[in-house]
Design a protein around this motif. Sequence first.
Motif, PDB file in Angstrom:
ATOM      1  N   ALA A  19     110.889  53.189  19.970  1.00  0.00           N
ATOM      2  CA  ALA A  19     111.555  53.488  18.707  1.00  0.00           C
ATOM      3  C   ALA A  19     111.472  54.981  18.417  1.00  0.00           C
ATOM      4  O   ALA A  19     110.655  55.703  18.999  1.00  0.00           O
ATOM      5  CB  ALA A  19     110.914  52.703  17.559  1.00  0.00           C
ATOM      6  N   TYR A  20     112.339  55.428  17.523  1.00  0.00           N
ATOM      7  CA  TYR A  20     112.225  56.747  16.920  1.00  0.00           C
ATOM      8  C   TYR A  20     111.763  56.566  15.481  1.00  0.00           C
ATOM      9  O   TYR A  20     112.075  55.562  14.835  1.00  0.00           O
ATOM     10  CB  TYR A  20     113.560  57.496  16.936  1.00  0.00           C
ATOM     11  N   TYR A  21     111.014  57.538  14.974  1.00  0.00           N
ATOM     12  CA  TYR A  21     110.641  57.444  13.567  1.00  0.00           C
ATOM     13  C   TYR A  21     111.431  58.474  12.758  1.00  0.00           C
ATOM     14  O   TYR A  21     111.892  59.491  13.274  1.00  0.00           O
ATOM     15  CB  TYR A  21     109.127  57.600  13.359  1.00  0.00           C
ATOM     16  N   THR A  79     111.716  60.524   8.842  1.00  0.00           N
ATOM     17  CA  THR A  79     111.036  60.937   7.616  1.00  0.00           C
ATOM     18  C   THR A  79     111.679  60.235   6.424  1.00  0.00           C
ATOM     19  O   THR A  79     112.748  59.616   6.554  1.00  0.00           O
ATOM     20  CB  THR A  79     111.128  62.462   7.442  1.00  0.00           C
ATOM     21  N   PRO A  80     111.067  60.315   5.241  1.00  0.00           N
ATOM     22  CA  PRO A  80     111.633  59.614   4.072  1.00  0.00           C
ATOM     23  C   PRO A  80     113.098  59.937   3.790  1.00  0.00           C
ATOM     24  O   PRO A  80     113.853  59.076   3.329  1.00  0.00           O
ATOM     25  CB  PRO A  80     110.726  60.075   2.931  1.00  0.00           C
ATOM     26  N   ASP A  81     113.529  61.168   4.057  1.00  0.00           N
ATOM     27  CA  ASP A  81     114.923  61.552   3.841  1.00  0.00           C
ATOM     28  C   ASP A  81     115.823  61.209   5.024  1.00  0.00           C
ATOM     29  O   ASP A  81     117.000  61.586   5.055  1.00  0.00           O
ATOM     30  CB  ASP A  81     115.026  63.054   3.558  1.00  0.00           C
ATOM     31  N   GLY A  82     115.277  60.505   6.022  1.00  0.00           N
ATOM     32  CA  GLY A  82     116.083  60.042   7.139  1.00  0.00           C
ATOM     33  C   GLY A  82     116.226  61.018   8.288  1.00  0.00           C
ATOM     34  O   GLY A  82     117.118  60.860   9.125  1.00  0.00           O
ATOM     35  N   HIS A  83     115.347  62.018   8.362  1.00  0.00           N
ATOM     36  CA  HIS A  83     115.428  63.009   9.437  1.00  0.00           C
ATOM     37  C   HIS A  83     114.694  62.513  10.684  1.00  0.00           C
ATOM     38  O   HIS A  83     113.555  62.052  10.602  1.00  0.00           O
ATOM     39  CB  HIS A  83     114.816  64.340   8.995  1.00  0.00           C
ATOM     40  N   ASN A  84     115.342  62.617  11.825  1.00  0.00           N
ATOM     41  CA  ASN A  84     114.687  62.386  13.109  1.00  0.00           C
ATOM     42  C   ASN A  84     114.347  63.754  13.686  1.00  0.00           C
ATOM     43  O   ASN A  84     115.226  64.521  14.056  1.00  0.00           O
ATOM     44  CB  ASN A  84     115.616  61.621  14.054  1.00  0.00           C
ATOM     45  N   GLY A 118     101.351  72.867  17.922  1.00  0.00           N
ATOM     46  CA  GLY A 118     100.483  71.845  18.490  1.00  0.00           C
ATOM     47  C   GLY A 118     100.366  70.618  17.598  1.00  0.00           C
ATOM     48  O   GLY A 118      99.672  69.666  17.940  1.00  0.00           O
ATOM     49  N   SER A 119     101.048  70.632  16.444  1.00  0.00           N
ATOM     50  CA  SER A 119     101.049  69.480  15.530  1.00  0.00           C
ATOM     51  C   SER A 119     102.158  68.533  15.967  1.00  0.00           C
ATOM     52  O   SER A 119     103.337  68.881  15.887  1.00  0.00           O
ATOM     53  CB  SER A 119     101.286  69.939  14.088  1.00  0.00           C
ATOM     54  N   ALA A 120     101.793  67.340  16.412  1.00  0.00           N
ATOM     55  CA  ALA A 120     102.790  66.438  17.001  1.00  0.00           C
ATOM     56  C   ALA A 120     102.641  65.017  16.474  1.00  0.00           C
ATOM     57  O   ALA A 120     101.586  64.634  15.959  1.00  0.00           O
ATOM     58  CB  ALA A 120     102.667  66.437  18.527  1.00  0.00           C
ATOM     59  N   SER A 121     103.721  64.259  16.591  1.00  0.00           N
ATOM     60  CA  SER A 121     103.715  62.819  16.384  1.00  0.00           C
ATOM     61  C   SER A 121     103.182  62.446  14.995  1.00  0.00           C
ATOM     62  O   SER A 121     103.832  62.717  13.988  1.00  0.00           O
ATOM     63  CB  SER A 121     102.896  62.155  17.493  1.00  0.00           C
ATOM     64  N   GLY A 137     107.601  68.472  17.557  1.00  0.00           N
ATOM     65  CA  GLY A 137     108.867  67.760  17.678  1.00  0.00           C
ATOM     66  C   GLY A 137     108.791  66.506  18.525  1.00  0.00           C
ATOM     67  O   GLY A 137     109.633  66.280  19.380  1.00  0.00           O
ATOM     68  N   LYS A 138     107.786  65.671  18.284  1.00  0.00           N
ATOM     69  CA  LYS A 138     107.694  64.374  18.980  1.00  0.00           C
ATOM     70  C   LYS A 138     107.947  63.281  17.951  1.00  0.00           C
ATOM     71  O   LYS A 138     107.039  62.848  17.247  1.00  0.00           O
ATOM     72  CB  LYS A 138     106.330  64.190  19.635  1.00  0.00           C
ATOM     73  N   GLY A 139     109.193  62.846  17.886  1.00  0.00           N
ATOM     74  CA  GLY A 139     109.569  61.862  16.886  1.00  0.00           C
ATOM     75  C   GLY A 139     109.779  60.471  17.446  1.00  0.00           C
ATOM     76  O   GLY A 139     110.597  59.717  16.922  1.00  0.00           O
ATOM     77  N   SER A 140     109.056  60.125  18.484  1.00  0.00           N
ATOM     78  CA  SER A 140     109.214  58.804  19.096  1.00  0.00           C
ATOM     79  C   SER A 140     107.929  57.997  18.970  1.00  0.00           C
ATOM     80  O   SER A 140     106.839  58.547  18.795  1.00  0.00           O
ATOM     81  CB  SER A 140     109.594  58.933  20.577  1.00  0.00           C
ATOM     82  N   VAL A 141     108.085  56.669  19.072  1.00  0.00           N
ATOM     83  CA  VAL A 141     106.965  55.740  18.934  1.00  0.00           C
ATOM     84  C   VAL A 141     106.750  55.034  20.266  1.00  0.00           C
ATOM     85  O   VAL A 141     107.711  54.529  20.863  1.00  0.00           O
ATOM     86  CB  VAL A 141     107.236  54.701  17.829  1.00  0.00           C
ATOM     87  N   GLN A 142     105.508  54.994  20.723  1.00  0.00           N
ATOM     88  CA  GLN A 142     105.178  54.295  21.966  1.00  0.00           C
ATOM     89  C   GLN A 142     104.444  52.989  21.661  1.00  0.00           C
ATOM     90  O   GLN A 142     103.518  52.980  20.847  1.00  0.00           O
ATOM     91  CB  GLN A 142     104.306  55.167  22.878  1.00  0.00           C
TER      92      GLN A 142
END
Length: 394
Positions: free
Chosen positions: A348-350, A352-357, A300-303, A327-332
Amino acid sequence: MRIKLTQFKSQPQIRRRAVRLALALVLGLSIYSNTMAAAPVTQASVPLAALQSFVAVYERIRLQHVEAKTDEELLQLALEGLILKLDPFSSYLDADDMIRLQQDTRGEYSGIGVELVPEGNYIRIITPIDSSPAYRAGIQPGDWITHVQGTAVKGLDVHAINQLMSGEVGTEVALIILRNGEELKFALTREIITTKSVRSELMADNVAYLRISHFQDHTGQDLVEQMERLKLAGADRWLLDLRNNPGGTLAAAAEVADAFLTEGIIVTTKARQRHGNMRFDASSTDPSEGWPLAILINNGSASASEIVAGAIKDHQRGQLVGNTSFGKGSVQSIIALPEGAGVKLTTAYYYTPDGHNIHLKGIEPHLKIDNTSIEDDLQLTSALDLVNFLDAKK
């Protein structure tokens, strides 16, 4: 039953109307393109064949559908249908929806307190909001809504579902929910949902427990204030609970992560248009004092929750405990329209610091623990044991 097939007649009046409609659409596209001039994008020519098909279908519906519709109603339906087919997180927002979105960002609205996402034929509950009617009734993350107020939700988007569930405080909303193959019925009374996004307490062994239920405009500031209070009370370790947190604003997520990081990238976003690319970096200030940190996550942890968890994991600042995140890696982005309406559009997609989508993948915890019952919170117990070990190790 017989279906009558008729050929669309190119009557002069209809042709003129079609030309006017097509011209309006083309002009609308041109005007919108001019408003986006700051972002150089090669504009393809308007596909006239597709536009002619749209106008033909539009005219057939306007003239022959069993229920008469005005041009305004038909264009509204066309707009909603266009956005509906883009992705599960884009939606059309009428004026009331825009007001509710602003209320949600501020932390107060009328409803039953659930975060939703359309999947397949039904609507999946990401999480019930803490202390809400849905939470008190026992609605759980992963439940599937099949009916609202007796109306089947098949084919409806989040916007349409929210319209069914919205209403005045004190009124009732009926839900039918599917859970593990069992059909459950709920009758919930709407009330003012005040989503105080941060709460905290000092637990045994000086563990500072911080629970964030939603990321709102003031979440980062509220978190730091409560961290300072807990430090004065004797805390020397952090346990951040992001379970069943559906997300919120991008800026708030960056502020929360920054409370535990002192350098490096927190999150980046990548869009089709250059102005949509953003980067958030940590500041050198450290409200967390560098103390040991464990973070609780689940499906339930998202975005925004995943932005924080991903930043902490990539920088090796703390340990994640629980289940794989949503697993919600998009920006609205919210685009304002005339008369108070708007569009929530995935732009957009966001990363992580290491470049993971992590879109549709989620973030894996360091220590995977399942909660087998509501009464026994094994995830919390395990996180407490882990943060104590980290303290001893340090």
